[in-house]
Design an enzyme around this catalytic site. Structure first.
Site, PDB file in Angstrom:
ATOM      1  N   LYS A 273       0.873  -1.188   0.000  1.00  0.00           N
ATOM      2  CA  LYS A 273       0.000   0.000   0.000  1.00  0.00           C
ATOM      3  C   LYS A 273       0.899   1.223   0.000  1.00  0.00           C
ATOM      4  O   LYS A 273       1.666   1.438   0.942  1.00  0.00           O
ATOM      5  CB  LYS A 273      -0.900  -0.014   1.253  1.00  0.00           C
ATOM      6  CG  LYS A 273      -1.664   1.294   1.499  1.00  0.00           C
ATOM      7  CD  LYS A 273      -2.583   1.212   2.718  1.00  0.00           C
ATOM      8  CE  LYS A 273      -3.215   2.567   3.056  1.00  0.00           C
ATOM      9  NZ  LYS A 273      -4.089   2.536   4.248  1.00  0.00           N
TER      10      LYS A 273
ATOM     11  N   LYS B  83     -10.328  12.830   7.789  1.00  0.00           N
ATOM     12  CA  LYS B  83      -9.823  12.488   9.117  1.00  0.00           C
ATOM     13  C   LYS B  83      -9.896  13.716  10.027  1.00  0.00           C
ATOM     14  O   LYS B  83      -9.681  14.837   9.553  1.00  0.00           O
ATOM     15  CB  LYS B  83      -8.352  12.065   9.015  1.00  0.00           C
ATOM     16  CG  LYS B  83      -8.137  10.668   8.467  1.00  0.00           C
ATOM     17  CD  LYS B  83      -6.677  10.284   8.526  1.00  0.00           C
ATOM     18  CE  LYS B  83      -6.431   8.917   7.901  1.00  0.00           C
ATOM     19  NZ  LYS B  83      -7.053   7.802   8.626  1.00  0.00           N
TER      20      LYS B  83
ATOM     21  N   ASP C  22     -12.180   6.818   3.823  1.00  0.00           N
ATOM     22  CA  ASP C  22     -10.931   6.662   4.580  1.00  0.00           C
ATOM     23  C   ASP C  22     -10.487   5.194   4.624  1.00  0.00           C
ATOM     24  O   ASP C  22      -9.354   4.891   5.006  1.00  0.00           O
ATOM     25  CB  ASP C  22     -11.127   7.208   6.005  1.00  0.00           C
ATOM     26  CG  ASP C  22      -9.800   7.479   6.700  1.00  0.00           C
ATOM     27  OD1 ASP C  22      -8.762   7.449   6.013  1.00  0.00           O
ATOM     28  OD2 ASP C  22      -9.808   7.722   7.921  1.00  0.00           O
TER      29      ASP C  22
ATOM     30  N   GLU D  45      -9.480   3.451   2.309  1.00  0.00           N
ATOM     31  CA  GLU D  45      -9.032   3.515   0.912  1.00  0.00           C
ATOM     32  C   GLU D  45      -7.939   2.509   0.586  1.00  0.00           C
ATOM     33  O   GLU D  45      -7.811   2.081  -0.551  1.00  0.00           O
ATOM     34  CB  GLU D  45      -8.537   4.941   0.593  1.00  0.00           C
ATOM     35  CG  GLU D  45      -7.090   5.262   0.995  1.00  0.00           C
ATOM     36  CD  GLU D  45      -6.784   5.094   2.483  1.00  0.00           C
ATOM     37  OE1 GLU D  45      -7.711   5.241   3.291  1.00  0.00           O
ATOM     38  OE2 GLU D  45      -5.618   4.810   2.821  1.00  0.00           O
TER      39      GLU D  45
ATOM     40  N   ARG E 149      -7.571  -0.603   1.328  1.00  0.00           N
ATOM     41  CA  ARG E 149      -8.078  -1.899   0.870  1.00  0.00           C
ATOM     42  C   ARG E 149      -8.561  -1.828  -0.577  1.00  0.00           C
ATOM     43  O   ARG E 149      -8.539  -2.825  -1.298  1.00  0.00           O
ATOM     44  CB  ARG E 149      -9.177  -2.396   1.833  1.00  0.00           C
ATOM     45  CG  ARG E 149     -10.379  -1.519   1.909  1.00  0.00           C
ATOM     46  CD  ARG E 149     -11.239  -1.813   3.132  1.00  0.00           C
ATOM     47  NE  ARG E 149     -10.668  -1.289   4.371  1.00  0.00           N
ATOM     48  CZ  ARG E 149     -11.207  -1.464   5.575  1.00  0.00           C
ATOM     49  NH1 ARG E 149     -12.330  -2.155   5.708  1.00  0.00           N
ATOM     50  NH2 ARG E 149     -10.634  -0.955   6.646  1.00  0.00           N
TER      51      ARG E 149
HETATM   52  N1  BES Z   1      -4.213   4.653   6.903  1.00  0.00           N
HETATM   53  C1  BES Z   1      -5.297   4.380   7.743  1.00  0.00           C
HETATM   54  C2  BES Z   1      -4.957   3.412   8.884  1.00  0.00           C
HETATM   55  C3  BES Z   1      -3.982   3.887   9.929  1.00  0.00           C
HETATM   56  C4  BES Z   1      -4.435   4.463  11.090  1.00  0.00           C
HETATM   57  C5  BES Z   1      -2.635   3.689   9.758  1.00  0.00           C
HETATM   58  C6  BES Z   1      -3.525   4.864  12.065  1.00  0.00           C
HETATM   59  C7  BES Z   1      -1.736   4.090  10.727  1.00  0.00           C
HETATM   60  C8  BES Z   1      -2.184   4.676  11.878  1.00  0.00           C
HETATM   61  C9  BES Z   1      -6.443   3.755   6.932  1.00  0.00           C
HETATM   62  O1  BES Z   1      -6.528   4.146   5.624  1.00  0.00           O
HETATM   63  C10 BES Z   1      -7.705   4.166   7.612  1.00  0.00           C
HETATM   64  O2  BES Z   1      -7.968   5.320   7.679  1.00  0.00           O
HETATM   65  N2  BES Z   1      -8.433   3.196   8.125  1.00  0.00           N
HETATM   66  C11 BES Z   1      -9.631   3.461   8.839  1.00  0.00           C
HETATM   67  C12 BES Z   1     -10.633   2.395   8.446  1.00  0.00           C
HETATM   68  C13 BES Z   1     -12.019   2.676   8.893  1.00  0.00           C
HETATM   69  C14 BES Z   1     -12.590   3.861   8.138  1.00  0.00           C
HETATM   70  C15 BES Z   1     -12.864   1.444   8.662  1.00  0.00           C
HETATM   71  C16 BES Z   1      -9.324   3.388  10.336  1.00  0.00           C
HETATM   72  O3  BES Z   1      -8.507   2.569  10.730  1.00  0.00           O
HETATM   73  O4  BES Z   1      -9.900   4.171  11.077  1.00  0.00           O
HETATM   74 ZN    ZN Z   2      -4.741   4.726   4.690  1.00  0.00          ZN
HETATM   75 ZN    ZN Z   3      -7.626   5.949   5.326  1.00  0.00          ZN
END
Ligand code: BES
Ligand code: ZN
Ligand code: ZN
Length: 472
Positions: free
Chosen positions: A234, A246, A316, A318, A320
């Site tokens: 990724k 975010k 967010d 994204e 996946r």
């Molecule tokens: N890049 C983030 C995950 C992340 C969070 C990486 C903190 C490192 C530190 C990912 O794209 C994301 O935002 N995931 C969301 C998923 C949710 C919307 C189901 C998350 O983890 O909140």
């Molecule tokens: Zn991300």
């Molecule tokens: Zn994200």
């Protein structure tokens, strides 16, 4: 810092200072003085005896972690002085110990000052690791540990670079540079390719960015390769969250959302430098997730490369989407895969679940997952398995499309993200696939062990360790 392996009697080597690793205070030449200073051979305790030109560092046990952390602590102390040369006596050294010391030295000496207006002169310093006899075996360990550490540090450099200076095209150019340096093939595709090849999930994520998304494909193909391995990363050069924006506090550090992709690029470089006897492919989806009038939206339905439709309920989630298309691309383009691994800072839930030091390992093959955990631990990384189950699998169903990009439950977010990816792993590869969620360890907000603030290079050592182990 220059780090060299030399063969000489320790007394004959003239350096400004000596670093001494100590497990038992009774073994120390300066025992009395150390006792008076209340030095205890525990944890990461370290003392600089300026007049004697010695740095004493404690190591707790004979493990990789203990040695690597101890030497890194000693080096940090050395870096805080104006001495320019140091020696470390390793005359009674075992092979495993040398690996830990060399990697701990290179990783502990790492600094990132590209954005500092005043640079320190620490790269003028040198550490001499003194062994009794520079055997072919010890030299080989030194060289391979150096390559592995360099790959980790390359990953850290990339991850630490600001998003204004590191966007998908920059990542692609860097991939080409790395490929040239280690003599492997590199292909880069832009958004036209994504459109033409039905990679609508990956394409949609990057649509609102001013930077064009890039699909990077590195190939290392030695003669008579014994196995075929695919590493998918990724490479979100920035994750603002998109329209599901975010909160301000959560956006900071999201330059690190490219960590999986950066680890894949450097790992390919190291594998080629080490000359491992496997055909290895590195595939990275380099994309920036931004907002704008043309941004993809919650409620959109995307069609991935394998034809599956995805309901976007949160922009967010994204990573996946990008990985879905990259996994399909890998399986469509590469035949007879033996292992397919993906690396991603995929979920905050993984960090909540297993802590910031540990990678979450998911997949359908119990033995493969176990072996991956063991390889990780042996290489100096922390990892643990997270199990799929039929009930969590149902939570990513969609009313309107084949699948939803978020689960209907608040719990088990790392696993439901892994289960989402499983939809893009073809039947013949189900048992060959592992998903590594490196969201915790990839970016260090408070220095730990030999990891300073910033990118850690998570994923690199465990992958190389896994592959080196296949050789045995
Ligand atoms: N890049 C983030 C995950 C992340 C969070 C990486 C903190 C490192 C530190 C990912 O794209 C994301 O935002 N995931 C969301 C998923 C949710 C919307 C189901 C998350 O983890 O909140
Ligand atoms: Zn991300
Ligand atoms: Zn994200």
């Amino acid at each position: 810092m220059k780090i060299r392996l030399i063969e000489k009697s320790i007394k004959k080597i003239k350096t400004d200072i000596e670093i001494i690793l100590l497990n038992d205070i009774d073994d120390a030449e300066d025992r009395k003085l150390l006792e008076n200073l209340d030095f205890k051979a525990v944890d990461e305790s370290c003392v600089l005896l300026g007049d004697l030109k010695k740095i004493y560092v404690a190591y707790e046990d004979e493990s990789y972690d203990s040695f690597a952390i101890a030497i890194a602590t000693g080096i940090k102390k050395f870096q805080s002085t104006n001495f320019t040369s140091a020696k470390l006596n390793l005359v009674d050294c075992k092979n495993e110990q040398l690996k830990a010391i060399v990697e701990g030295s290179f990783l502990g000496a790492y600094t990132f000052d590209n954005y500092k207006s005043k640079k320190d002169n620490k790269n003028k310093q040198e550490l001499n690791i003194v062994v009794k006899e520079k055997t072919k075996e010890l030299e080989a360990i030194f060289e391979s540990s150096k390559i592995i550490s360099k790959a980790v540090n390359k990953t850290r450099d990339m991850v630490n670079t600001a998003p204004a200076d590191f966007y998908p095209a920059v990542m692609a150019d860097l991939a080409k540079e790395l490929a040239l340096d280690c003599g492997i093939d590199c292909k880069v595709y832009g958004e036209r390719y994504l459109e033409k090849n039905d990679m609508n999930a990956m394409h949609s994520v990057g649509i609102a960015s001013i930077h064009e998304s890039k699909l990077i494909h590195l190939t290392y193909k030695p003669a008579n390769a014994k196995k075929k391995i695919v590493l998918v990363g990724k490479g979100l050069t920035y994750d603002s969250g998109g329209l599901s924006l975010k909160p301000a506090d959560y956006m900071v550090t999201m330059k690190s959302d490219k960590s999986g992709g950066c680890a894949v690029l450097s790992t390919l470089w190291a594998i080629a430098k080490l000359g491992l006897p496997y055909e290895v492919h590195g595939i990275v989806g380099a994309v920036e997730n931004m907002i704008g009038g043309d941004a993809y939206k919650p409620d959109d339905i995307l069609r991935a490369k394998n034809g599956k439709t995805i309901e976007v309920r949160n922009t967010d989630a994204e990573g996946r989407l990008v990985l879905a298309d990259c996994l399909c691309y890998a399986q469509d383009e590469i035949e007879d895969i033996d292992y397919i691994f993906d690396y991603a800072t995929l979920t905050g839930a993984c960090v909540v679940g297993v802590g910031q030091y540990t990678t979450g390992i998911m997949g359908n093959n119990e033995i493969l997952k176990r072996n991956a955990v063991l390889a990780a631990l042996k290489s100096g990384e922390y990892a643990t398995t997270l199990d799929f189950n039929r009930f969590l699998k149902k939570t990513i169903k969609s009313e309107i499309a084949d699948i939803s990009n978020i689960a209907s439950t608040r719990y088990g977010g790392a696993i439901t993200a892994g289960l989402f990816l499983d939809n893009f792993v073809y039947e013949e590869n189900k048992e060959k696939w592992i998903h590594f969620d490196i969201a915790g360890p990839a970016f260090v907000e408070k220095a730990w062990g030999y990891n300073p603030y910033g990118g850690s290079g998570a994923g690199v050592r465990m992958t190389i360790g896994f592959l080196q182990n296949l050789n045995k």
